[in-house]
Structure formats: structure tokens, C-alpha cells
Design a protein around this motif. Structure first.
Motif, PDB file in Angstrom:
ATOM      1  N   PRO A  38       0.813  -1.227   0.000  1.00 34.73           N
ATOM      2  CA  PRO A  38       0.000   0.000   0.000  1.00 34.73           C
ATOM      3  C   PRO A  38       0.841   1.268   0.000  1.00 34.73           C
ATOM      4  CG  PRO A  38      -0.045  -1.057   2.158  1.00 34.73           C
ATOM      5  CD  PRO A  38       0.644  -2.015   1.238  1.00 34.73           C
ATOM      6  N   ASP A  39       0.373   2.270  -0.727  1.00 31.76           N
ATOM      7  CA  ASP A  39       1.053   3.565  -0.808  1.00 31.76           C
ATOM      8  C   ASP A  39       1.103   4.260   0.543  1.00 31.76           C
ATOM      9  OD1 ASP A  39       1.442   3.241  -3.520  1.00 31.76           O
ATOM     10  OD2 ASP A  39      -0.401   4.312  -4.070  1.00 31.76           O
ATOM     11  N   GLU A  40       0.165   3.916   1.427  1.00 31.22           N
ATOM     12  CA  GLU A  40       0.113   4.580   2.733  1.00 31.22           C
ATOM     13  C   GLU A  40       1.413   4.441   3.519  1.00 31.22           C
ATOM     14  OE1 GLU A  40      -4.258   3.325   2.139  1.00 31.22           O
ATOM     15  OE2 GLU A  40      -2.272   2.757   1.427  1.00 31.22           O
ATOM     16  N   LEU A  41       2.161   3.386   3.258  1.00 31.96           N
ATOM     17  CA  LEU A  41       3.413   3.196   4.007  1.00 31.96           C
ATOM     18  C   LEU A  41       4.343   4.384   3.817  1.00 31.96           C
ATOM     19  CD1 LEU A  41       4.303  -0.576   3.429  1.00 31.96           C
ATOM     20  CD2 LEU A  41       3.038   0.464   5.315  1.00 31.96           C
ATOM     21  N   THR A  42       4.475   4.853   2.580  1.00 28.71           N
ATOM     22  CA  THR A  42       5.382   5.970   2.316  1.00 28.71           C
ATOM     23  C   THR A  42       4.758   7.309   2.703  1.00 28.71           C
ATOM     24  OG1 THR A  42       4.589   6.153   0.024  1.00 28.71           O
ATOM     25  CG2 THR A  42       6.495   4.733   0.424  1.00 28.71           C
ATOM     26  N   SER A  52       5.286  -0.744  19.351  1.00 28.37           N
ATOM     27  CA  SER A  52       5.547  -2.122  19.774  1.00 28.37           C
ATOM     28  C   SER A  52       5.646  -3.026  18.558  1.00 28.37           C
ATOM     29  CB  SER A  52       4.446  -2.634  20.707  1.00 28.37           C
ATOM     30  OG  SER A  52       3.202  -2.724  20.028  1.00 28.37           O
ATOM     31  N   VAL A  53       6.269  -4.172  18.777  1.00 30.31           N
ATOM     32  CA  VAL A  53       6.362  -5.219  17.760  1.00 30.31           C
ATOM     33  C   VAL A  53       5.748  -6.472  18.369  1.00 30.31           C
ATOM     34  CG1 VAL A  53       7.895  -6.607  16.306  1.00 30.31           C
ATOM     35  CG2 VAL A  53       8.489  -4.223  16.846  1.00 30.31           C
ATOM     36  N   SER A  54       4.782  -7.064  17.687  1.00 25.54           N
ATOM     37  CA  SER A  54       4.126  -8.257  18.216  1.00 25.54           C
ATOM     38  C   SER A  54       3.853  -9.241  17.098  1.00 25.54           C
ATOM     39  CB  SER A  54       2.820  -7.879  18.936  1.00 25.54           C
ATOM     40  OG  SER A  54       1.913  -7.259  18.047  1.00 25.54           O
ATOM     41  N   THR A  64       1.926   1.499  15.363  1.00 24.46           N
ATOM     42  CA  THR A  64       2.197   2.923  15.479  1.00 24.46           C
ATOM     43  C   THR A  64       0.894   3.632  15.857  1.00 24.46           C
ATOM     44  OG1 THR A  64       1.657   3.571  13.201  1.00 24.46           O
ATOM     45  CG2 THR A  64       3.857   2.646  13.579  1.00 24.46           C
ATOM     46  N   ASP A  65       0.960   4.918  16.170  1.00 26.14           N
ATOM     47  CA  ASP A  65      -0.260   5.649  16.532  1.00 26.14           C
ATOM     48  C   ASP A  65      -1.285   5.688  15.400  1.00 26.14           C
ATOM     49  OD1 ASP A  65       0.553   6.086  19.110  1.00 26.14           O
ATOM     50  OD2 ASP A  65       1.337   8.096  18.745  1.00 26.14           O
ATOM     51  N   PRO A  66      -0.874   5.966  14.140  1.00 27.22           N
ATOM     52  CA  PRO A  66      -1.891   6.029  13.073  1.00 27.22           C
ATOM     53  C   PRO A  66      -2.373   4.675  12.569  1.00 27.22           C
ATOM     54  CG  PRO A  66       0.261   6.609  12.187  1.00 27.22           C
ATOM     55  CD  PRO A  66       0.429   6.481  13.678  1.00 27.22           C
ATOM     56  N   GLY A  67      -1.652   3.595  12.839  1.00 31.33           N
ATOM     57  CA  GLY A  67      -2.063   2.287  12.337  1.00 31.33           C
ATOM     58  C   GLY A  67      -0.975   1.255  12.520  1.00 31.33           C
ATOM     59  N   THR A 118      -3.029  -1.190   8.079  1.00 30.19           N
ATOM     60  CA  THR A 118      -4.395  -1.039   8.551  1.00 30.19           C
ATOM     61  C   THR A 118      -4.456   0.068   9.587  1.00 30.19           C
ATOM     62  OG1 THR A 118      -6.291  -2.151   9.574  1.00 30.19           O
ATOM     63  CG2 THR A 118      -4.115  -2.812  10.342  1.00 30.19           C
ATOM     64  N   THR A 119      -5.527   0.839   9.553  1.00 32.06           N
ATOM     65  CA  THR A 119      -5.740   1.872  10.562  1.00 32.06           C
ATOM     66  C   THR A 119      -6.689   1.376  11.657  1.00 32.06           C
ATOM     67  OG1 THR A 119      -7.522   2.822   9.214  1.00 32.06           O
ATOM     68  CG2 THR A 119      -5.314   3.770   8.959  1.00 32.06           C
ATOM     69  N   SER A 120      -7.254   0.203  11.467  1.00 32.49           N
ATOM     70  CA  SER A 120      -8.116  -0.411  12.475  1.00 32.49           C
ATOM     71  C   SER A 120      -7.281  -1.294  13.392  1.00 32.49           C
ATOM     72  CB  SER A 120      -9.210  -1.241  11.804  1.00 32.49           C
ATOM     73  OG  SER A 120      -9.988  -0.451  10.927  1.00 32.49           O
ATOM     74  N   ALA A 121      -7.887  -1.804  14.428  1.00 31.36           N
ATOM     75  CA  ALA A 121      -7.196  -2.770  15.287  1.00 31.36           C
ATOM     76  C   ALA A 121      -6.764  -3.944  14.425  1.00 31.36           C
ATOM     77  CB  ALA A 121      -8.119  -3.230  16.402  1.00 31.36           C
ATOM     78  N   PRO A 122      -5.484  -4.341  14.466  1.00 32.03           N
ATOM     79  CA  PRO A 122      -5.011  -5.386  13.547  1.00 32.03           C
ATOM     80  C   PRO A 122      -5.771  -6.695  13.664  1.00 32.03           C
ATOM     81  CG  PRO A 122      -3.361  -4.879  15.237  1.00 32.03           C
ATOM     82  CD  PRO A 122      -4.403  -3.815  15.318  1.00 32.03           C
TER      83      PRO A 122
END
Length: 271
Positions: A38-42, A52-54, A64-67, A118-122
Motif C-alpha cells: 500500500p502507498d500509505e506506508l510511504t 511495539s512489535v508483536s 504505530t499511533d496512526p495504524g 491497517t488503521t483499524s485494530a489489527p
């Protein structure tokens, strides 16, 4: 394909080096993985911090805060931590560049893996929301597995490899757990007693826990190395040993195909 212990080792290997650090730039060299990157990454990630990493099943989550970034290693993917400026090679598809000069590099020769956003809960993402429990969580117990098996006539090996039943019990560790539990991999799931499921649950947990513990010795490989924890072959009792002698009884190990996967067992020890 990396299985749960390998993915867990990857998660533990990268976490100390990127948690709390800020993304500076995302470099996408190859956007065509299993699904388009997805383009959102950049657009969104630069300037944000990894909280965190899970891991969920075989998915690695960078929160991250936005997703959240959702990473699956597919058949041949790997992650490693490098210094900024390290030359990219043919299959180095994505660099997550951090402001401290570190780079989390995603490499995938076969491109069957995925890097999503994703911007929702993963856990609500379409790839994750229908997954079964984690095999090392308390909810995965004898009662749960026995009750889920009562209407299942498929082979028990295929049953425990169904990610809607339990996640992360891949081919290698399914072979191993069934051998240690003394259960024939082709026995119908609904024909196995509760007592035998108790042993199978215990062996799944023990086998995966031991593999994860062994993976701890490879964490250094994620910093400037190849990022490959590898499979823990030194501990395998049946997988990959068809035609060799059973280490318990000496019977020659047999191999069959179940759901197109190699399945090795001992006809004497497993019933």
C-alpha cells in the motif's frame, strides 16, 4: 515456509532494534508482493514511532499511533536490521529507514509474502479476525480441542493445521507433536479420545516452546546477518527422516501425503 517458532524468533530479533524508534523514510523497490504494497506506508509512516512489535499467528505487527504494518514472510521472506546505506540486493524489496540510521529490510525471493497497512485494530483485519487461538495461550486446552474435533472427520494432522482451529501449528511441528503424542497423523479427528487430545495439546505446547527457546540462540542473525533463524532440525524426531529408523523403537519411518504435505510417522509408535 517459516513456521510459528521462526516467526516468533524473527519478531523477538527485530523488536529491540526498532521499538521506540522513528520512521524516517520507507523505500519500496518492489510493490508487487502477494498483494500490492500500500502507498500509505510511504505517506503515513515517516515521522511516526514504532510503539511495539508483536505477532499474531504468522503475522508480524509493527504498531504505530496512526495504524499497524502487517508483515507475513510467505515462503521465503525474511527481515533483518542493517545500517542505513547498506547496498540493496536483487530481492531486497522494502526498507523501513529509521532516524537513528538503522534499516529494517524486507527480503523475499519468491514474493509470496506481504506487507500491508491497517488503521483499524489489527485483530480486526480480514486476514486475522477469523483465526483460531494461539497454541501457547491458555484458551488452547484439551476441552477446546476435543470439542472442536467432534464433528471433524478429516485427518487429525489436517485438523490441527487448520488456522481456524489453532494458529501456527505448521507442517513440521504437526509431524513432531503427533509423533510425541503417539497419534497416527491420518486418524480421523473425531475418533480420538479426550485423554489422547490431552497429550496432543501438551506436546504441541512443549514442541513449539522448545523450538522458540532454541531460536533464541539465533537472534544475532537479525542484525547485519541473514535474518534467517532456520528450522530447528537438530531437535526433529520424524520430519524429514522418512526411511530412517525411529529413535524410540527402531522401526523404519513411513511417509505419506496429507493435504499435499509430507507426513512422516512411525507405524509402531503412532496409533
Amino acid at each position: 515456509m517459516p513456521e510459528l517458532p521462526e516467526v516468533e524468533t524473527t519478531c523477538r530479533g527485530i523488536a529491540p532494534h526498532i521499538t521506540g524508534h522513528e520512521f524516517q523514510e520507507i523505500i519500496i523497490r518492489q510493490p508487487k508482493l502477494r498483494w500490492p504494497v500500500p502507498d500509505e506506508l510511504t505517506q503515513v509512516l515517516p515521522g511516526t514511532v514504532v510503539n511495539s512489535v508483536s505477532r499474531r499467528a504468522k503475522y508480524i505487527l509493527l504498531l504505530t499511533d496512526p495504524g499497524s504494518v502487517i508483515i507475513h514472510l510467505g515462503m521465503s521472506g525474511r527481515l533483518r536490521v542493517l545500517l542505513s546505506g547498506a547496498a540493496a540486493e536483487a530481492h531486497d524489496h522494502i526498507d523501513f529507514v529509521f532516524s537513528d540510521g538503522r534499516v529494517l529490510r524486507y527480503t523475499d525471493p519468491r514474493r509470496f509474502g506481504s506487507v500491508l497497512w491497517t488503521t483499524s485494530a489489527p485483530e480486526q483485519h480480514k486476514l486475522l479476525k477469523s483465526l483460531g487461538p494461539e497454541p501457547l495461550d491458555d484458551i488452547f486446552d484439551t476441552h477446546y480441542l476435543f470439542e472442536r474435533s467432534r464433528t471433524k472427520q478429516l485427518a487429525v494432522k489436517n485438523f490441527i493445521m487448520d488456522s481456524h482451529i489453532v494458529v501456527g501449528v505448521g507442517n513440521i511441528y504437526a509431524n513432531e507433536a503427533l509423533f510425541k503424542a503417539g497419534i497416527h497423523p491420518n486418524r480421523a479427528a473425531n475418533k480420538i479420545s479426550k485423554e489422547r487430545y490431552q497429550r496432543l495439546v501438551d506436546e504441541i505446547k512443549r514442541t513449539l516452546t522448545a523450538a522458540i527457546a532454541q531460536g533464541g540462540t539465533t537472534l544475532k542473525d537479525f542484525v547485519g546477518g541473514d535474518g534467517k533463524p532456520g528450522y530447528f532440525k537438530q531437535a526433529l524426531m520424524v520430519y524429514g527422516r522418512a526411511g530412517e529408523r525411529c529413535i524410540v523403537c527402531g522401526t523404519v519411518l513411513q511417509e505419506i501425503r496429507l493435504a499435499q504435505r509430507s507426513t512422516v510417522y512411525c507405524k509402531h509408535c503412532q496409533r
